[in-house]
Design a protein around this motif. Structure first.
Motif, mmCIF file in Angstrom:
data_model
loop_
_atom_site.group_PDB
_atom_site.id
_atom_site.type_symbol
_atom_site.label_atom_id
_atom_site.label_comp_id
_atom_site.label_asym_id
_atom_site.label_seq_id
_atom_site.Cartn_x
_atom_site.Cartn_y
_atom_site.Cartn_z
ATOM 1 N N TYR A 165 -15.876 20.134 -16.548
ATOM 2 C CA TYR A 165 -15.939 18.691 -16.622
ATOM 3 C C TYR A 165 -17.258 18.109 -16.544
ATOM 4 O O TYR A 165 -17.609 17.040 -16.384
ATOM 5 C CB TYR A 165 -15.085 18.491 -15.177
ATOM 6 C CG TYR A 165 -13.562 18.714 -15.770
ATOM 7 C CD1 TYR A 165 -13.063 17.841 -16.638
ATOM 8 C CD2 TYR A 165 -13.037 19.597 -15.113
ATOM 9 C CE1 TYR A 165 -11.383 18.358 -16.953
ATOM 10 C CE2 TYR A 165 -11.712 20.150 -15.438
ATOM 11 C CZ TYR A 165 -10.905 19.329 -16.165
ATOM 12 O OH TYR A 165 -9.679 19.728 -16.482
ATOM 13 N N GLU A 171 -18.522 10.026 -14.305
ATOM 14 C CA GLU A 171 -18.364 11.300 -14.381
ATOM 15 C C GLU A 171 -19.089 12.304 -14.074
ATOM 16 O O GLU A 171 -18.564 13.264 -14.038
ATOM 17 C CB GLU A 171 -18.081 11.545 -16.083
ATOM 18 C CG GLU A 171 -16.800 10.669 -16.751
ATOM 19 C CD GLU A 171 -16.521 11.064 -17.974
ATOM 20 O OE1 GLU A 171 -15.986 11.691 -18.498
ATOM 21 O OE2 GLU A 171 -17.212 10.031 -18.935
ATOM 22 N N LYS A 222 -14.377 14.003 -7.083
ATOM 23 C CA LYS A 222 -15.283 14.887 -7.996
ATOM 24 C C LYS A 222 -15.755 16.092 -7.049
ATOM 25 O O LYS A 222 -16.183 17.154 -7.538
ATOM 26 C CB LYS A 222 -16.427 14.161 -8.682
ATOM 27 C CG LYS A 222 -15.766 13.159 -9.424
ATOM 28 C CD LYS A 222 -17.216 12.502 -10.401
ATOM 29 C CE LYS A 222 -17.970 11.803 -9.423
ATOM 30 N NZ LYS A 222 -19.234 11.075 -10.302
ATOM 31 N N TYR A 272 -14.051 25.152 -12.896
ATOM 32 C CA TYR A 272 -13.893 24.189 -13.644
ATOM 33 C C TYR A 272 -15.171 23.163 -13.971
ATOM 34 O O TYR A 272 -15.134 22.138 -14.530
ATOM 35 C CB TYR A 272 -12.696 23.204 -13.220
ATOM 36 C CG TYR A 272 -11.278 23.870 -12.994
ATOM 37 C CD1 TYR A 272 -10.746 24.379 -14.330
ATOM 38 C CD2 TYR A 272 -10.995 24.311 -11.918
ATOM 39 C CE1 TYR A 272 -9.452 24.920 -14.259
ATOM 40 C CE2 TYR A 272 -9.804 25.051 -11.739
ATOM 41 C CZ TYR A 272 -8.884 25.321 -12.708
ATOM 42 O OH TYR A 272 -7.972 26.067 -12.884
ATOM 43 N N HIS A 290 -15.259 14.952 -21.001
ATOM 44 C CA HIS A 290 -13.922 15.803 -20.463
ATOM 45 C C HIS A 290 -12.914 15.273 -19.356
ATOM 46 O O HIS A 290 -11.946 15.302 -19.227
ATOM 47 C CB HIS A 290 -14.590 17.280 -20.226
ATOM 48 C CG HIS A 290 -14.737 18.056 -21.342
ATOM 49 N ND1 HIS A 290 -15.401 17.486 -22.433
ATOM 50 C CD2 HIS A 290 -14.130 19.237 -21.980
ATOM 51 C CE1 HIS A 290 -15.533 18.427 -23.362
ATOM 52 N NE2 HIS A 290 -14.917 19.606 -23.063
ATOM 53 N N LEU A 291 -13.810 14.753 -18.190
ATOM 54 C CA LEU A 291 -13.196 14.328 -17.116
ATOM 55 C C LEU A 291 -12.558 13.215 -17.679
ATOM 56 O O LEU A 291 -11.513 12.775 -17.149
ATOM 57 C CB LEU A 291 -14.097 14.046 -15.750
ATOM 58 C CG LEU A 291 -13.439 13.670 -14.497
ATOM 59 C CD1 LEU A 291 -12.462 14.693 -14.140
ATOM 60 C CD2 LEU A 291 -14.495 13.315 -13.450
ATOM 61 N N TYR A 295 -9.259 13.888 -19.457
ATOM 62 C CA TYR A 295 -8.253 14.436 -18.552
ATOM 63 C C TYR A 295 -7.493 13.597 -17.791
ATOM 64 O O TYR A 295 -6.340 13.622 -17.405
ATOM 65 C CB TYR A 295 -9.079 15.634 -17.671
ATOM 66 C CG TYR A 295 -7.982 16.280 -17.005
ATOM 67 C CD1 TYR A 295 -7.121 17.254 -17.433
ATOM 68 C CD2 TYR A 295 -8.077 16.409 -15.616
ATOM 69 C CE1 TYR A 295 -6.259 18.058 -16.836
ATOM 70 C CE2 TYR A 295 -7.176 17.439 -14.838
ATOM 71 C CZ TYR A 295 -6.227 18.096 -15.493
ATOM 72 O OH TYR A 295 -5.394 18.907 -14.778
#
Length: 266
Positions: free
Chosen positions: A108, A14, A96, A104, A113-114, A117
């Motif tokens: 993220y 991430e 990414k 954003y 969070h990513l 989502y």
């Protein structure tokens, strides 16, 4: 009621700090979630299916499947064998680089969070298709995650409850079918002990290999192409259903080779 299980794994990371560039190391450019979806009967057969795949490699010491540990020829065989199984697959992938420098990025960069989502996008598609395909019977989906030390699963559940209770600041285009998914049915297990998670790892890693450049800047779409027929579809189309780039195909800033691969799923 028709019962289904989705085994979910991830490939890449991430991180948004320093993305890899060619032979220069760093965090992965893509982050991918993938699911292996089976009905009740298929769930019972998964251990035997996994053992049959491993039996193709008599010299293999470990009795679990981990895609990244296999050689190219073995990855091809594994993909061929999975393609024969009566399973479904769903893959969601974030480029990414599209987040760097945007409003954003700070959101993220926050832990989980990513992941959450992308999970939302995945569950919107899986629950919709299971609801549709199970009619006139209702569908019930159980989620099994491959355990990650970096994931706070309680925060994940909190996020899903926020969506379910419609406490978001915007109206989503799609929605998770909550009549199909019970948040409390989500469980977390170790990859090495669950055949479904090992199959999910192979599916996810196959699609990661198709878009994530290696140190030479090359991709390997062979494995994912072999698995293409396993993806969930609507009207025969898997793009944005069984395979979903985030942002969409037009906004994910794929290069020509990546775009051709994604476009082939139309």
């Amino acid at each position: 009621m028709k019962h289904f299980t989705a085994y979910i794994d991830e490939a890449g990371d991430e991180g948004l700090g320093k993305l890899a560039s060619g032979s220069i190391g760093g965090q992965s450019r893509w982050f991918v979630l993938g699911a292996c979806i089976v009905n009740h009967d298929g769930d019972l057969k998964l251990p035997a299916w996994k053992d049959a795949i491993i039996a193709r490699f008599p010299n293999k010491q470990r009795r679990d499947l981990h895609f990244r540990d296999l050689k190219h020829d073995q990855k091809v065989v594994v993909s061929q064998e999975i393609a024969k199984l009566p399973i479904g697959a769903c893959v969601v992938m974030s480029h990414k680089a599209t987040l760097i420098g945007t409003k954003y990025e700070a959101i993220y960069k926050r832990k989980g969070h990513l992941y959450n989502y992308l999970l939302r996008w995945m569950l919107e598609r899986i629950t919709f298709i299971l609801e549709r395909e199970s009619l006139p019977e209702p569908a019930c989906l159980k989620i099994v995650f491959s355990r990650r030390a970096s994931t706070d699963y309680q925060k994940m559940k909190d996020y899903l409850y926020l969506i379910k209770n419609e406490r978001e600041m915007f109206t989503p285009i799609r929605r998770i079918r909550w009549n199909v998914l019970n948040i409390e049915d989500i469980v977390v297990e170790n990859h090495s002990k669950w055949a479904g998670l090992q199959i999910a790892d192979c599916i996810t890693s196959a699609y990661f290999s198709a878009v994530e450049p290696n140190i030479y800047g090359n991709y390997e779409p062979t494995y994912a192409t072999l698995l293409k027929e396993k993806l969930l579809t609507t009207n025969g189309v898997s793009l944005n259903w069984g395979l979903t780039p985030v942002p969409s195909l037009g906004g994910c800033r794929a290069d020509d080779r990546q775009y051709a691969f994604l476009q082939s799923h139309r």
